[in-house]
Design a protein around this motif. Structure first.
Motif, PDB file in Angstrom:
ATOM      1  N   LYS A  74       0.845  -1.187   0.000  1.00 40.56           N
ATOM      2  CA  LYS A  74       0.000   0.000   0.000  1.00 40.56           C
ATOM      3  C   LYS A  74       0.882   1.239   0.000  1.00 40.56           C
ATOM      4  O   LYS A  74       1.998   1.234   0.496  1.00 40.56           O
ATOM      5  N   GLN A  75       0.337   2.334  -0.551  1.00 42.01           N
ATOM      6  CA  GLN A  75       1.081   3.580  -0.540  1.00 42.01           C
ATOM      7  C   GLN A  75       1.330   4.039   0.880  1.00 42.01           C
ATOM      8  O   GLN A  75       2.333   4.620   1.188  1.00 42.01           O
ATOM      9  N   ILE A  76       0.365   3.783   1.781  1.00 41.25           N
ATOM     10  CA  ILE A  76       0.517   4.169   3.192  1.00 41.25           C
ATOM     11  C   ILE A  76       1.135   2.986   3.925  1.00 41.25           C
ATOM     12  O   ILE A  76       0.463   2.049   4.294  1.00 41.25           O
ATOM     13  N   ILE A  77       2.460   3.034   4.108  1.00 34.69           N
ATOM     14  CA  ILE A  77       3.141   1.915   4.757  1.00 34.69           C
ATOM     15  C   ILE A  77       3.094   2.087   6.264  1.00 34.69           C
ATOM     16  O   ILE A  77       2.962   1.145   7.009  1.00 34.69           O
ATOM     17  N   TYR A  78       3.159   3.308   6.733  1.00 31.33           N
ATOM     18  CA  TYR A  78       3.159   3.562   8.178  1.00 31.33           C
ATOM     19  C   TYR A  78       2.066   4.559   8.482  1.00 31.33           C
ATOM     20  O   TYR A  78       1.919   5.559   7.801  1.00 31.33           O
ATOM     21  N   GLU A  79       1.261   4.263   9.480  1.00 32.08           N
ATOM     22  CA  GLU A  79       0.197   5.165   9.885  1.00 32.08           C
ATOM     23  C   GLU A  79       0.327   5.428  11.377  1.00 32.08           C
ATOM     24  O   GLU A  79       0.369   4.498  12.157  1.00 32.08           O
ATOM     25  N   ASP A  80       0.404   6.678  11.753  1.00 30.67           N
ATOM     26  CA  ASP A  80       0.477   7.042  13.166  1.00 30.67           C
ATOM     27  C   ASP A  80      -0.913   7.328  13.702  1.00 30.67           C
ATOM     28  O   ASP A  80      -1.130   8.218  14.504  1.00 30.67           O
ATOM     29  N   ARG A  81      -1.897   6.563  13.204  1.00 32.36           N
ATOM     30  CA  ARG A  81      -3.269   6.752  13.627  1.00 32.36           C
ATOM     31  C   ARG A  81      -3.899   5.390  13.784  1.00 32.36           C
ATOM     32  O   ARG A  81      -3.468   4.421  13.203  1.00 32.36           O
ATOM     33  N   ALA A  82      -4.986   5.362  14.582  1.00 34.42           N
ATOM     34  CA  ALA A  82      -5.682   4.098  14.812  1.00 34.42           C
ATOM     35  C   ALA A  82      -6.610   3.834  13.635  1.00 34.42           C
ATOM     36  O   ALA A  82      -7.708   4.353  13.558  1.00 34.42           O
ATOM     37  N   ASN A 281      10.904  -6.856  13.287  1.00 33.01           N
ATOM     38  CA  ASN A 281      12.001  -6.308  14.094  1.00 33.01           C
ATOM     39  C   ASN A 281      11.516  -5.145  14.959  1.00 33.01           C
ATOM     40  O   ASN A 281      11.907  -5.016  16.129  1.00 33.01           O
ATOM     41  N   THR A 282      10.650  -4.313  14.397  1.00 35.89           N
ATOM     42  CA  THR A 282      10.131  -3.176  15.166  1.00 35.89           C
ATOM     43  C   THR A 282       9.261  -3.646  16.326  1.00 35.89           C
ATOM     44  O   THR A 282       9.330  -3.111  17.436  1.00 35.89           O
ATOM     45  N   GLU A 283       8.433  -4.658  16.090  1.00 28.56           N
ATOM     46  CA  GLU A 283       7.595  -5.186  17.162  1.00 28.56           C
ATOM     47  C   GLU A 283       8.438  -5.774  18.286  1.00 28.56           C
ATOM     48  O   GLU A 283       8.129  -5.590  19.469  1.00 28.56           O
ATOM     49  N   GLU A 284       9.491  -6.476  17.938  1.00 26.39           N
ATOM     50  CA  GLU A 284      10.374  -7.028  18.975  1.00 26.39           C
ATOM     51  C   GLU A 284      11.044  -5.916  19.768  1.00 26.39           C
ATOM     52  O   GLU A 284      11.177  -6.002  20.996  1.00 26.39           O
ATOM     53  N   LEU A 285      11.445  -4.860  19.070  1.00 27.83           N
ATOM     54  CA  LEU A 285      12.076  -3.738  19.764  1.00 27.83           C
ATOM     55  C   LEU A 285      11.093  -3.048  20.700  1.00 27.83           C
ATOM     56  O   LEU A 285      11.428  -2.714  21.843  1.00 27.83           O
ATOM     57  N   VAL A 286       9.859  -2.839  20.236  1.00 25.11           N
ATOM     58  CA  VAL A 286       8.839  -2.203  21.069  1.00 25.11           C
ATOM     59  C   VAL A 286       8.525  -3.063  22.288  1.00 25.11           C
ATOM     60  O   VAL A 286       8.376  -2.556  23.408  1.00 25.11           O
ATOM     61  N   ARG A 287       8.444  -4.393  22.075  1.00 25.21           N
ATOM     62  CA  ARG A 287       8.164  -5.288  23.200  1.00 25.21           C
ATOM     63  C   ARG A 287       9.275  -5.222  24.239  1.00 25.21           C
ATOM     64  O   ARG A 287       9.010  -5.171  25.452  1.00 25.21           O
TER      65      ARG A 287
END
Length: 630
Positions: A74-82, A281-287
């Motif tokens: 998708k064009q929107i790869i990252y969304e800082d919204r719910a 990788n990002t999820e592991e870092l956040v966890r």
């Protein structure tokens, strides 16, 4: 005839050789006359092509999904919204129901249309320039080099001009910006440029990972430069209103660079695989970061602030400077009067204990009938005693005792509890488990209200003594309402996989909370509940029956012996839940800061701290000397 055929065959072979050799000769001549910089770029382009081919072969070796099921990213790869990405249809439905979302979609459609036009223009120019370059190869050596360089420069100028025209055309159109009135809605659409910059940053990093590790091509340099520029712009502004004009220009440059990168790396499945790896990788870092933050908050909750430590030391020094007869508190003859209202507080914190006493007296209609029984550990007993010698509780009576005064407790308590272990020493402290010995601590009383030292009393508690207990021992507010955030179930703290526990207790039984409890000590003694407590405490030392703490033992000890009180008597959660309704807090007789973020700590929830600080005498000389402030 044979001779004629032989001649024709020779002629055809000659033409075939000429058609093969002439392009090779022209290409060799061109390479020979190229400058060192141009030759280096050609070699890098060839190596990049080889690297991409090898990467494609490795990707194809992995078992992929069926090609008809694969979709491009998708064009929107990252969304800082719910946003719900469960399906495209669901997303479209939700977006169409929100004006801010429609605005956002219009802007994204403009951007996508720009990218499509730029890509189509790239493809047309590449095909036309390829034919043009082939024509140049048939000219002389010097003219070939000049025309090739001129064509390359003209190609770059035409590309930049086309991108600028597309940008200008769309920027001249009427642009619909998000309606700021939508901020009050639960689904917010703001800061479109900031969100888009974050999207483009992630796409750029993905494209950068596709390049060879040691690549120094122009595209790789451009991607790195754009990532640095956009990252610097994001660090300087968190909202669209704070974005400078240069930041918007950097955003446009990033879009142009990504358009070029999409032509060099058109492999959509590879993009999907790379994004999946980055997401994991990002999820592991956040966890890991969440676990570390949780540990640090709990550690901060167990520590004593510097100001409180200073206050305790000063009060202790003043206490031991007094003569024994000067250490006596007034009105000690009321301690055994069963007609008065008796409150018990077990604390090792001077300020916390002072707030409980001050708030209770301030809310009481007949403060002269109130008797406080404060029990402290041996370390903080002198400080708490000195505080109330300097600040007597008005007309109320107060008694300060040390846990070391109960010599009978050491034989009953230490033998069974010393084997318990917990990451938080408060759970295994004698002061925490002293609540199970109230009939022994206060043998002359029939009823008593037990208050934790992290509560604030906002209403008169006199009516508690007129509550009909219906033969129950413990009066408490229940915590088994599924509609509330403070939901507690028996199996959350008690191990129902143990046969004895599963046989003796109902997992669906309603739970309740400590913090403000009315105990009928007469019924307690008649039903000999202390024997139940000792029985399960000993069993818990032999095998795992519950989590560390006094609450699960309280559920077991007072099972079927608890009377439910109205919820307005006791509101919990101010020590961990930032969503407690203000109306519930204002109507509550007692508010409880249960949790890690206690009100005397720097990590306290700010919106609740004022209910506690208004009962602290910050103008007291000792508090000012120890720099204790709101």
């Amino acid at each position: 005839m044979k001779h004629f055929r032989r001649c024709v065959r020779s002629l055809l072979l000659l033409l075939l050789c000429v058609s093969v050799l002439i392009p090779i000769v022209f290409f060799t001549i061109k390479i020979k006359h190229l400058s060192p910089i141009g030759r280096k770029e050609v070699v890098e382009d060839l190596s990049a092509i080889k690297y991409r081919s090898d990467a494609a072969l490795r990707l194809n070796a992995i078992e992929q999904e069926a090609r008809e099921d694969l979709r491009g990213p998708k064009q929107i790869i990252y969304e800082d919204r719910a946003v719900n990405y469960s399906s495209n249809e669901d997303s479209d439905t939700q977006e169409s129901e929100n004006d801010g979302d429609i605005t956002y979609l219009l802007e994204r459609n403009e951007t996508n249309h720009e990218r499509e036009e730029v890509q189509q223009f790239h493809q047309r120019e590449i095909s036309s320039m390829a034919g043009e370059k082939y024509h140049y190869l048939e000219q002389s050596d010097q003219r070939t080099v000049e025309l090739d360089q001129n064509a390359h420069s003209r190609y770059r100028r035409m590309i930049d001009k086309k991108i600028k025209e597309v940008k200008d055309r769309h920027s001249n159109q009427t642009r619909v910006w998000p309606d700021h009135s939508l901020r009050s809605k639960s689904y917010k659409v703001t800061d479109v440029n900031i969100t888009e910059m974050k999207d483009l940053m992630i796409r750029a990093k993905v494209y950068l990972n596709f390049a060879p590790p040691d690549s120094k091509s122009r595209l790789v340099k451009d991607l790195k430069q754009r990532i640095r520029e956009v990252g610097r712009a994001l660090s300087q502004a968190t909202k669209d209103l704070r974005l400078s004009e240069s930041s918007v220009q950097k955003l446009e440059k990033m879009e142009a660079t990504l358009s070029k990168a999409s032509l060099v790396y058109p492999d959509c499945p590879a993009m999907v695989s790379k994004l999946r790896a980055m997401t994991q990788n990002t999820e592991e870092l956040v966890r890991a970061q969440k676990n570390q933050a949780t540990y640090l908050v709990r550690l901060a909750g167990r520590t004593t602030p510097k100001g409180l430590h200073c206050l305790s030391m000063q009060l202790t020094a003043e206490y031991f400077a007094l003569q024994p007869e000067e250490r006596q508190l007034p009105n000690q003859q009321k301690l055994q009067d069963a007609d008065l209202y008796h409150y018990a507080v077990f604390s090792d914190n001077v300020l916390a204990c002072a707030v409980v006493v001050n708030s209770t007296i301030s809310a009481a209609k007949e403060s002269e009938k109130i008797v406080f029984h404060v029990v402290a550990d041996s370390l903080n007993f002198p400080a708490i005693s000195m505080w109330f010698l300097l600040n007597p509780p008005g007309k109320a009576t107060i008694q300060i005792q040390s846990i070391d005064d109960f010599e009978w407790l050491s034989t009953k308590y230490n033998i069974t509890l010393k084997k318990q272990s917990s990451s938080d020493p408060r759970y295994g402290s004698e002061l925490n488990h002293l609540r199970f010995y109230l009939p022994d601590v206060f043998p002359a009383l029939d009823k008593i209200v037990l208050l934790d030292h992290d509560v604030v009393v906002q209403g008169d508690l006199t009516e508690l003594w007129s509550v009909n207990m219906k033969g129950k021992v413990n009066g408490a507010v229940e915590t088994c309402n599924e509609s509330e955030a403070l939901l507690r179930q028996m199996d959350m703290l008690i191990n129902f996989s143990d046969p004895l526990v599963a046989k003796s207790f109902n997992v669906n039984a309603c739970t309740w909370a400590f913090g403000m409890n009315l105990f009928d000590l007469k019924e307690w003694r008649q039903k000999n509940l202390n024997s139940i407590y000792h029985k399960y405490l000993q069993l818990g030392n032999e095998r795992s029956l519950w989590l560390a703490g006094s609450l699960p033992l309280g559920w077991i000890t007072f099972y079927n012996q608890t009377m439910a009180l109205d919820r307005r008597w006791h509101v919990l959660g101010l020590g961990y839940d930032s969503a407690v309704r203000r109306a519930d807090i204002e109507q509550a007789a007692v508010i409880h800061y249960n949790g890690v973020t206690k009100p005397w700590l720097d990590i306290a929830i700010r919106r609740y701290k004022g209910y506690w600080t208004k009962y602290v005498k910050y103008d007291h000389p000792y508090l000012q000397q120890c720099n204790i402030q709101e």
